[in-house]
Design a protein around this motif. Structure first.
Motif, PDB file in Angstrom:
ATOM      1  N   GLN B  12       7.072  19.496 -31.472  1.00 17.12           N
ATOM      2  CA  GLN B  12       8.207  19.245 -30.575  1.00 17.12           C
ATOM      3  C   GLN B  12       7.857  18.188 -29.527  1.00 17.12           C
ATOM      4  O   GLN B  12       8.661  17.310 -29.225  1.00 17.12           O
ATOM      5  N   PHE B  13       6.653  18.289 -29.012  1.00 16.14           N
ATOM      6  CA  PHE B  13       6.252  17.300 -28.000  1.00 16.14           C
ATOM      7  C   PHE B  13       6.133  15.914 -28.641  1.00 16.14           C
ATOM      8  O   PHE B  13       6.547  14.907 -28.050  1.00 16.14           O
ATOM      9  N   ALA B  14       5.574  15.894 -29.849  1.00  9.63           N
ATOM     10  CA  ALA B  14       5.449  14.610 -30.555  1.00  9.63           C
ATOM     11  C   ALA B  14       6.829  14.013 -30.821  1.00  9.63           C
ATOM     12  O   ALA B  14       7.048  12.808 -30.647  1.00  9.63           O
ATOM     13  N   LEU B  15       7.750  14.871 -31.225  1.00 12.48           N
ATOM     14  CA  LEU B  15       9.125  14.411 -31.492  1.00 12.48           C
ATOM     15  C   LEU B  15       9.715  13.764 -30.232  1.00 12.48           C
ATOM     16  O   LEU B  15      10.262  12.654 -30.283  1.00 12.48           O
ATOM     17  N   THR B 471       7.207  31.946 -31.864  1.00 11.66           N
ATOM     18  CA  THR B 471       7.346  30.640 -32.521  1.00 11.66           C
ATOM     19  C   THR B 471       8.810  30.291 -32.812  1.00 11.66           C
ATOM     20  O   THR B 471       9.196  29.125 -32.743  1.00 11.66           O
ATOM     21  N   THR B 472       9.601  31.310 -33.108  1.00 16.50           N
ATOM     22  CA  THR B 472      11.010  31.064 -33.447  1.00 16.50           C
ATOM     23  C   THR B 472      11.718  30.271 -32.340  1.00 16.50           C
ATOM     24  O   THR B 472      12.544  29.409 -32.637  1.00 16.50           O
ATOM     25  N   ASN B 473      11.390  30.585 -31.098  1.00 15.64           N
ATOM     26  CA  ASN B 473      12.030  29.862 -29.984  1.00 15.64           C
ATOM     27  C   ASN B 473      11.768  28.366 -30.078  1.00 15.64           C
ATOM     28  O   ASN B 473      12.667  27.549 -29.909  1.00 15.64           O
ATOM     29  N   ILE B 474      10.506  28.029 -30.337  1.00 15.51           N
ATOM     30  CA  ILE B 474      10.150  26.607 -30.403  1.00 15.51           C
ATOM     31  C   ILE B 474      10.794  25.958 -31.627  1.00 15.51           C
ATOM     32  O   ILE B 474      11.253  24.818 -31.569  1.00 15.51           O
ATOM     33  N   GLN B 475      10.830  26.730 -32.730  1.00 13.46           N
ATOM     34  CA  GLN B 475      11.441  26.165 -33.945  1.00 13.46           C
ATOM     35  C   GLN B 475      12.915  25.849 -33.695  1.00 13.46           C
ATOM     36  O   GLN B 475      13.398  24.771 -34.062  1.00 13.46           O
ATOM     37  N   ILE B 476      13.605  26.787 -33.071  1.00 12.89           N
ATOM     38  CA  ILE B 476      15.039  26.558 -32.810  1.00 12.89           C
ATOM     39  C   ILE B 476      15.214  25.329 -31.902  1.00 12.89           C
ATOM     40  O   ILE B 476      16.001  24.425 -32.194  1.00 12.89           O
ATOM     41  N   SER B 477      14.452  25.293 -30.813  1.00 11.88           N
ATOM     42  CA  SER B 477      14.646  24.170 -29.885  1.00 11.88           C
ATOM     43  C   SER B 477      14.183  22.851 -30.513  1.00 11.88           C
ATOM     44  O   SER B 477      14.739  21.799 -30.223  1.00 11.88           O
ATOM     45  N   PHE B 478      13.177  22.925 -31.398  1.00 10.79           N
ATOM     46  CA  PHE B 478      12.733  21.707 -32.088  1.00 10.79           C
ATOM     47  C   PHE B 478      13.899  21.098 -32.868  1.00 10.79           C
ATOM     48  O   PHE B 478      14.183  19.900 -32.758  1.00 10.79           O
ATOM     49  N   MET B 480      17.061  21.676 -32.490  1.00  8.92           N
ATOM     50  CA  MET B 480      18.134  21.241 -31.581  1.00  8.92           C
ATOM     51  C   MET B 480      17.829  19.851 -31.024  1.00  8.92           C
ATOM     52  O   MET B 480      18.681  18.959 -30.995  1.00  8.92           O
ATOM     53  N   PHE B 481      16.580  19.674 -30.581  1.00  4.95           N
ATOM     54  CA  PHE B 481      16.190  18.364 -30.046  1.00  4.95           C
ATOM     55  C   PHE B 481      16.277  17.294 -31.136  1.00  4.95           C
ATOM     56  O   PHE B 481      16.757  16.188 -30.895  1.00  4.95           O
ATOM     57  N   ALA B 482      15.762  17.643 -32.316  1.00  3.74           N
ATOM     58  CA  ALA B 482      15.761  16.663 -33.416  1.00  3.74           C
ATOM     59  C   ALA B 482      17.187  16.203 -33.694  1.00  3.74           C
ATOM     60  O   ALA B 482      17.464  15.008 -33.865  1.00  3.74           O
ATOM     61  N   PHE B 483      18.111  17.167 -33.720  1.00  2.00           N
ATOM     62  CA  PHE B 483      19.503  16.844 -34.003  1.00  2.00           C
ATOM     63  C   PHE B 483      20.092  15.972 -32.885  1.00  2.00           C
ATOM     64  O   PHE B 483      20.677  14.911 -33.149  1.00  2.00           O
ATOM     65  N   LEU B 484      19.883  16.404 -31.661  1.00  2.00           N
ATOM     66  CA  LEU B 484      20.488  15.690 -30.532  1.00  2.00           C
ATOM     67  C   LEU B 484      19.907  14.277 -30.382  1.00  2.00           C
ATOM     68  O   LEU B 484      20.637  13.296 -30.225  1.00  2.00           O
ATOM     69  N   PHE B 485      18.589  14.172 -30.451  1.00  2.00           N
ATOM     70  CA  PHE B 485      17.960  12.850 -30.293  1.00  2.00           C
ATOM     71  C   PHE B 485      18.399  11.905 -31.413  1.00  2.00           C
ATOM     72  O   PHE B 485      18.637  10.723 -31.181  1.00  2.00           O
ATOM     73  N   THR B 486      18.494  12.462 -32.626  1.00  2.00           N
ATOM     74  CA  THR B 486      18.891  11.609 -33.756  1.00  2.00           C
ATOM     75  C   THR B 486      20.328  11.132 -33.565  1.00  2.00           C
ATOM     76  O   THR B 486      20.645   9.961 -33.795  1.00  2.00           O
ATOM     77  N   LEU B 487      21.147  12.057 -33.125  1.00  2.00           N
ATOM     78  CA  LEU B 487      22.551  11.708 -32.861  1.00  2.00           C
ATOM     79  C   LEU B 487      22.637  10.569 -31.834  1.00  2.00           C
ATOM     80  O   LEU B 487      23.363   9.581 -32.022  1.00  2.00           O
ATOM     81  N   LEU B 488      21.866  10.709 -30.782  1.00  2.00           N
ATOM     82  CA  LEU B 488      21.901   9.688 -29.725  1.00  2.00           C
ATOM     83  C   LEU B 488      21.293   8.372 -30.203  1.00  2.00           C
ATOM     84  O   LEU B 488      21.753   7.292 -29.832  1.00  2.00           O
ATOM     85  N   LEU B 489      20.268   8.479 -31.037  1.00  2.00           N
ATOM     86  CA  LEU B 489      19.652   7.256 -31.566  1.00  2.00           C
ATOM     87  C   LEU B 489      20.651   6.508 -32.445  1.00  2.00           C
ATOM     88  O   LEU B 489      20.793   5.285 -32.335  1.00  2.00           O
ATOM     89  N   VAL B 490      21.350   7.262 -33.295  1.00  2.00           N
ATOM     90  CA  VAL B 490      22.353   6.624 -34.172  1.00  2.00           C
ATOM     91  C   VAL B 490      23.423   5.959 -33.306  1.00  2.00           C
ATOM     92  O   VAL B 490      23.830   4.814 -33.547  1.00  2.00           O
TER      93      VAL B 490
END
Lengths: 377, 508
Positions: B12-15, B471-478, B480-490
């Motif tokens: 998540q931090f790397a992302l 771990t589930t918490n981090i997976q969910i937020s990972f 969410m971040f991946a989706f949101l950042f990708t959306l904003l990047l697009v």
């Protein structure tokens, strides 16, 4: 005498004051968020909406920056709070961050051609940021008084005792009082800002109407919060550094710190008077009085919870894990070094004020927004 | 702590870091390029230069917002994902972050509004000053976060306090002027300048290929290529110093960067090569499937001496008595002594046994520099992922060389010839825009993957640093971040492309 000669406790108090002041400034600057929730209410067409968005959009970075500085100052001055609250109340903070990310891009992208999500989505982002973001911040700050479920191990590593990781604060109805009070306060300050910043009568009239509507609701929640605060038991630290429950602790703090009580009363009075004058006499410059009042009030509330041997982040599951400004702070050296850096703050405030004055000297008008070479949000 | 949890926290931090660094470099460099352009406008009074400035400023603004948003996430992720680490280093790490807020962010955000909305509201000179202050503010904010990052790679200026169980700052200037921090800052901002220069020359080349906005594109090309050539040279020099610092303080990272298993003198750099996937620390397989080496270069790069001995992974993991290199096993043993001494100290303090506490503290102080090794399970665990580090390093260096050549050619052609006739070069310039980002991300991979498993070099491995959370918490937020950042990047890419298509004469 320099900061290095001050005692650790004095430096800790100095830094709690800075953090409290930043908290106050942040709540004031959230007029941007409040304004975002009013963009539909105060406009009747696209041009008017663009005027509103451009008025607050030119200030959004300041709110963001204050939030970052608030986080940075907490990290530096009270690192144990930073690690405990952010690491522990994970979901509340992530939800708040999500609400802020979507704000950052919305202004710049909203009217740009080929903006992928469409104008309405970006406007929805602004409304989510302005309502949910502010509400959750209020709830998070309210846990300074209501407490949270955590304990610290002997390495000072946080162990959260509720699997909802911070969202359990929503189960405490008292936390809603500050959450909603902030939402309606920011709406009022947003409207006051529009009154001052936009030279366009229809918007000004609607802004006054919205203040008339939002002020009573704000007062209900704010009075409720104040009553709860003054009547509830608080978390005191005795002379052996043991945290104990004390009857009417926060009321006692006000009474034992008359300057803080005076700040609170004066701050609230300034907000109320500013609103009264704006509504009754039609003054357009009341954001200044209300702004100062907001900063002073919030600062006083945060000073109340941090000073006078009070645990500002109480643990509900292990009272002795509660955080005080004494046990959660940075070292003497760090606080001293940071204190020298803080001497820059007046200069920073001065240039912000100058730039703000230079930009707002000329009010936003319909003509400016409709000009072909305008860089609009 | 669960291994999965640490991996997800790292992911998540790397992302966040990768996304953040897609936007920040352009802000760092384009701010200065825009300021240079506006200076020319103010000096000459030419309306064309005003139009050029406003065009690049618009692209700057589109990019700026996401950089700020992802930066906010990064700041708070130190707390949300790495709570233990936050406490362990908050006394040091927090200070640069707070100074960054006071000195840099406010400057950036205050004058940003003047820069965009003040054209008709403030005087020309105040506007120009605001543009420069936005550029300077952006770069200052990079200074402080990179100082903090430099400290994690080479912790200095602090002592460990067993009473609070954390590191406490003892010398602010040692932290600020650490050679690692300085070289990290210079190399990172240098990469931002080069990316911005590539962006400007690439888009200018696009207009020239399309035979649009020719005059504006040619002028922008000269500014971009000049800025790019100067900053590429600067990047090469700061890269050299960066590698030198890595050799001094993180030799295992240097060995991974080169896939160097056995140490040697007069060591060369693999100019072109492919690692042998079957090679491990203990087997005798050849390290490379093929390689073409630049002789002496690694000794020179790492130690500024062509004869210098460069330790390999085996020397660093299993020790090399001849060269005075301690094995990881011994460091682990000494680290465990430090960890035990800390526990003894805490017990003694609880029991009010000052004498015992004093003795435990002495033992702790003696082995504190190996403290983090007390949490390492096997010697081989201190080796970072070799393949990723090796290829990232070589991609970064190769692309850096290409950029130097490209800017030289572009500057020559745009000043001495009619550049619009050289379509192959122009196409290369357009295609080089993404290469700049690839090089910068590769650089971060070298810096951050190359220091694994350490959150703080030798003091705290990542498995101790992470927040204790399901771990589930981090997976969910990972996700969410991946989706949101990708959306904003697009969104950013689409808006940026549209704005470029509209061009300086059609946009605002």
């Amino acid at each position: 005498m320099g900061f290095g000669d001050l005692e650790l406790l004095t430096l800790q108090q100095y830094w709690w004051f800075i953090v409290s002041l930043l908290g106050g400034l942040f709540v004031f600057i959230m007029f941007v968020q409040g304004g975002q929730t009013l963009i539909d209410t105060l406009s009747e067409n696209e041009t008017e909406k663009t005027m509103l968005i451009n008025s607050i959009g030119r200030k959004w970075e300041l709110g963001f920056t204050t939030l970052v500085l608030f986080g940075g100052a907490l990290f530096a001055a009270f690192p144990l709070f930073y690690s405990t609250s952010f690491g522990g109340a994970y979901w509340v903070w992530l939800a708040i961050l999500f609400c802020f990310i979507i704000q950052a891009v919305s202004y710049e992208y909203r009217t740009k051609p080929n903006n992928f999500l469409g104008q309405k989505i970006y406007e929805s982002f602004l409304k989510i940021n302005g309502s949910l973001g502010v509400f959750l911040l209020g709830v998070a700050i309210s846990t300074f008084f209501s407490g949270a479920e955590f304990h610290l191990n002997d390495n000072n590593f946080v162990l959260w005792d509720n699997s909802l990781r911070g969202l359990e604060a929503l189960a405490n109805p008292y936390n809603y009082l500050l959450g909603f009070a902030l939402v309606f306060l920011t709406k009022i300050s947003g409207a006051l800002y529009f009154l001052n910043n936009i030279d366009y009568q229809p918007i000004r009239e609607r802004a006054v109407s919205s203040i008339k509507f939002n002020m009573p609701i704000f007062l209900i929640f704010f009075v409720g919060f104040t009553a709860w605060l003054l009547l509830k038991d608080g978390y005191a630290v005795d002379s052996n550094s043991v945290v104990v429950l004390e009857h009417h602790k926060y009321l006692n703090n006000f009474l034992e710190m008359p300057v803080v009580l005076g700040m609170f009363i004066v701050g609230v009075a300034m907000v109320v008077i500013a609103v009264f004058v704006a509504v009754v006499y039609g003054f357009t410059c009341c954001i200044r009085t209300a702004g100062v009042g907001t900063v002073v009030t919030v600062t006083a509330i945060l000073l109340n919870v941090g000073y006078n041997n009070t645990a500002y982040y109480p643990s509900l599951t292990d009272l002795q894990s509660s955080l005080t400004i004494m046990n959660s702070s940075g070292s003497h050296y760090t606080l001293m070094a940071m204190s020298y850096a803080s001497l820059m703050v007046p200069f920073v405030l001065a240039y912000i004020a100058y730039a703000w004055y230079s930009m707002d000297r000329v009010k936003i008008t319909k003509e400016e927004i409709e000009a072909p070479d305008a860089h609009n949000y | 702590m669960e291994e999965h949890l640490v991996d997800w926290s790292r992911a998540q931090f790397a992302l966040t870091a990768i996304y953040h660094f897609l936007f920040v470099p352009l802000t760092l460099g384009l701010g200065f390029i825009v300021a240079i352009m506006e200076t020319i406008y103010v000096k000459t009074g030419s309306q064309e230069w005003k139009k050029i400035t406003q065009f690049w400023m618009t692209l700057f603004a589109i990019n700026f917002a996401i950089g700020v948003a992802t930066g906010l996430i990064m700041e708070f992720e130190f707390g949300t994902n790495w709570a233990n680490y936050s406490w362990f280093v908050g006394d040091i790490f927090g200070a640069p972050l707070a100074v960054e807020g006071i000195l840099a962010f406010f400057m950036e955000s205050t004058f940003f509004a003047v820069m965009f909305f003040g054209w008709n509201k403030v005087g020309k000179k105040f506007h120009l000053l605001s543009t420069w202050l936005v550029a300077i503010g952006s770069n200052l904010s990079a200074l402080w976060i990179l100082v903090a990052n430099g400290w994690m790679q080479y912790p200095v200026g602090m002592t460990f306090n067993p009473d609070t169980v954390r590191n406490e700052m003892t010398n602010f200037w040692d932290v600020l002027f650490s050679p690692v921090a300085i070289s990290k800052f210079l190399h990172t901002i240098g990469s931002g300048y080069v990316i911005a220069a590539l962006f400007v020359v690439g888009i200018s080349a696009y207009y020239l290929l399309k035979k649009r906005e020719v005059s504006i594109a040619k002028k922008s090309m000269i500014v971009g290529a000049t800025f790019g050539l100067i900053t590429s040279l600067f990047l090469t020099l700061s890269g050299d110093e960066s590698a030198h610092q890595v050799a001094q303080h993180q030799p295992i990272k240097l060995a991974a960067m080169e896939g160097l298993y056995e140490g040697r003198t007069e060591a060369g750099i693999v100019a072109v090569g492919m690692l042998n996937p079957k090679k491990t620390l203990t087997n005798e397989a050849e390290p490379y499937l093929f390689e073409l080496e630049a002789p002496y270069a690694l000794s020179l790069l790492g130690y500024h001496d062509i004869d210098a001995f460069v330790p390999g992974l085996n020397d660093l993991v299993y020790g090399n008595k001849e060269r005075g290199i301690m094995s990881v096993e011994e460091k682990m043993a000494r680290g465990k002594i430090a960890v035990t001494a800390l526990e003894d100290y805490k017990e003694a303090k609880k029991a009010n046994n000052e004498q015992k506490a004093f003795e435990a503290k002495q033992i702790l102080d003696q082995d504190m520099k190996y403290f983090g090794y007390g949490h390492i399970k096997a010697p081989e665990d201190v080796v970072p992922p070799i393949g990723l580090t090796f290829y990232a390093f070589h991609i970064m260096v190769s692309l850096g060389g290409w950029f130097l050549v490209l800017f030289s050619v572009l500057l020559y052609l745009s000043t001495k010839k009619d550049i619009s006739r050289y379509t192959l070069i122009l196409k290369s310039a357009v295609l080089s825009i993404p290469l700049g980002y690839i090089a910068a991300e590769a650089g971060w991979i070298v810096a951050e993957v190359g220091r694994q498993p350490w959150a703080i070099q030798d003091l705290m491995p990542v498995n101790i640093a992470a927040t204790q959370i399901a771990t589930t918490n981090i997976q969910i937020s990972f996700w969410m971040f991946a989706f949101l950042f990708t959306l904003l990047l697009v969104a950013e890419i689409k808006i940026m492309l549209k704005q470029i298509k509209i061009g300086p004469n059609g946009g605002h």
